[in-house]
Design a protein around this motif. Structure first.
Motif, PDB file in Angstrom:
ATOM      1  N   UNK A 206       0.834  -1.181   0.053  1.00 30.30           N
ATOM      2  CA  UNK A 206       0.080   0.028   0.166  1.00 30.30           C
ATOM      3  C   UNK A 206       0.839   1.309  -0.122  1.00 30.30           C
ATOM      4  N   UNK A 207       1.884   1.279   0.544  1.00 31.36           N
ATOM      5  CA  UNK A 207       2.869   2.691   0.823  1.00 31.36           C
ATOM      6  C   UNK A 207       3.434   2.594  -0.594  1.00 31.36           C
ATOM      7  N   UNK A 208       3.892   1.607  -1.196  1.00 32.01           N
ATOM      8  CA  UNK A 208       4.648   1.746  -2.339  1.00 32.01           C
ATOM      9  C   UNK A 208       3.572   2.388  -3.548  1.00 32.01           C
ATOM     10  N   UNK A 209       2.253   1.714  -3.433  1.00 29.40           N
ATOM     11  CA  UNK A 209       1.330   2.126  -4.325  1.00 29.40           C
ATOM     12  C   UNK A 209       1.237   3.489  -4.228  1.00 29.40           C
ATOM     13  N   UNK A 210       0.935   4.026  -2.954  1.00 30.39           N
ATOM     14  CA  UNK A 210       0.840   5.472  -2.768  1.00 30.39           C
ATOM     15  C   UNK A 210       1.864   6.511  -3.207  1.00 30.39           C
ATOM     16  N   UNK A 211       3.163   5.724  -2.903  1.00 27.25           N
ATOM     17  CA  UNK A 211       4.318   6.685  -3.597  1.00 27.25           C
ATOM     18  C   UNK A 211       4.351   6.681  -4.999  1.00 27.25           C
ATOM     19  N   UNK A 212       3.776   5.627  -5.597  1.00 27.08           N
ATOM     20  CA  UNK A 212       3.829   5.477  -7.135  1.00 27.08           C
ATOM     21  C   UNK A 212       2.448   6.296  -7.790  1.00 27.08           C
ATOM     22  N   UNK A 213       1.731   6.490  -6.772  1.00 28.43           N
ATOM     23  CA  UNK A 213       0.306   6.941  -7.377  1.00 28.43           C
ATOM     24  C   UNK A 213      -0.175   6.211  -8.309  1.00 28.43           C
ATOM     25  N   UNK A 214      -0.566   4.924  -8.055  1.00 22.96           N
ATOM     26  CA  UNK A 214      -1.198   4.028  -8.774  1.00 22.96           C
ATOM     27  C   UNK A 214      -1.125   2.531  -8.038  1.00 22.96           C
ATOM     28  N   UNK A 215      -2.254   1.936  -8.369  1.00 24.91           N
ATOM     29  CA  UNK A 215      -2.701   0.605  -7.797  1.00 24.91           C
ATOM     30  C   UNK A 215      -3.510   0.656  -6.470  1.00 24.91           C
ATOM     31  N   UNK A 216      -3.987  -0.165  -5.796  1.00 26.62           N
ATOM     32  CA  UNK A 216      -4.976   0.046  -4.667  1.00 26.62           C
ATOM     33  C   UNK A 216      -4.162   0.379  -3.565  1.00 26.62           C
ATOM     34  N   UNK A 217      -4.795   1.454  -3.025  1.00 29.41           N
ATOM     35  CA  UNK A 217      -4.226   1.935  -1.801  1.00 29.41           C
ATOM     36  C   UNK A 217      -4.520   1.117  -0.368  1.00 29.41           C
ATOM     37  N   UNK A 218      -5.773   0.481  -0.604  1.00 26.63           N
ATOM     38  CA  UNK A 218      -6.277  -0.298   0.673  1.00 26.63           C
ATOM     39  C   UNK A 218      -6.493  -1.632   0.089  1.00 26.63           C
ATOM     40  N   UNK A 219      -5.839  -2.514   0.820  1.00 27.01           N
ATOM     41  CA  UNK A 219      -5.880  -3.970   0.229  1.00 27.01           C
ATOM     42  C   UNK A 219      -6.394  -5.074   1.284  1.00 27.01           C
ATOM     43  N   UNK A 220      -6.890  -4.457   2.590  1.00 24.75           N
ATOM     44  CA  UNK A 220      -7.275  -5.319   3.519  1.00 24.75           C
ATOM     45  C   UNK A 220      -8.752  -5.078   3.796  1.00 24.75           C
TER      46      UNK A 220
END
Length: 220
Positions: A206-220
């Motif tokens: 989630x942290x990597x997705x947030x930094x990348x600006x793509x992908x799911x931010x919440x996965x749980x």
């Protein structure tokens, strides 16, 4: 007092004395680093000052050898022998991961070790000890670079978990994440799933997705 100091500074041997003191200090520091470097190669020496939780970690090392199976990732590493069947092969030691990579990393580790020694012998050390300097990614990659790069040539689409994250370790400008945030060394787990913990891995994703600006931010 000031007059005495002034006279001392005018003494013909004053400069030599200062140079001698500086050189003596350098030799003492270098000797301390050399001796300390040799001593820290022994796991039991590490455990002699780092009492808890390190004594528990060392016990897990012994269990891994005696039982033929490991309770955590660090003990699993300790039970392995690299390179296999080679003369002089030895188990992975504490210092192999905690040595401090590069000049700066090594300097930080040595400084912290010296300060820990002061606290230990002065009776002010707190137990259980807390991690101050996390294991650097370079400590993992120096042994696992080939594994991390194994899927670099595979396409990112379709999704393949093995190359979805590890390739970014070698990508300039990629979000920084720590290997040990996913691959936790001293937490009981199972060899069957390679000591992976979903509760630890998902926040890193989630942290990597947030930094990348793509992908799911919440996965749980």
């Amino acid at each position: 007092m000031l007059q005495r100091l002034a006279r001392l500074r005018r003494h013909r041997f004053f400069g030599r004395a200062i140079v001698g003191i500086v050189l003596l200090g350098i030799v003492a520091a270098a000797s301390g680093i050399f001796v300390g470097g040799k001593l820290e190669e022994n796991n039991q020496f590490c455990g002699s000052c780092h009492t808890e939780p390190e004594t528990t970690f060392l016990a897990s090392f012994d269990h891994a050898i005696a039982q033929g199976r490991a309770e955590d990732l660090a003990a699993y590493h300790h039970r392995q022998v690299y390179p296999r069947k080679s003369p002089g092969a030895e188990n992975i030691r504490c210092i192999d991961c905690h040595v401090g990579e590069g000049l700066m990393g090594r300097g930080i580790v040595l400084s912290l070790a010296a300060w820990d020694a002061v606290k230990y012998f002065s009776g002010t050390a707190q137990q259980p000890a807390k991690v101050v300097f996390t294991i650097q990614n370079e400590a993992c990659v120096k042994c696992h670079e080939q594994q991390a790069k194994a899927n670099l040539e595979k396409p990112q689409v379709p999704f393949i978990i093995d190359n979805h994250f590890h390739y970014k370790l070698f990508e300039a400008g990629a979000p920084f994440e720590r290997c040990v945030d996913c691959h936790i060394s001293h937490q009981e787990g199972a060899e069957a799933n390679q000591f992976q913990f979903r509760k630890a891995i998902i926040p890193v994703c989630e942290d990597c997705h947030k930094k990348e600006g793509k992908g799911p931010i919440k996965m749980q």
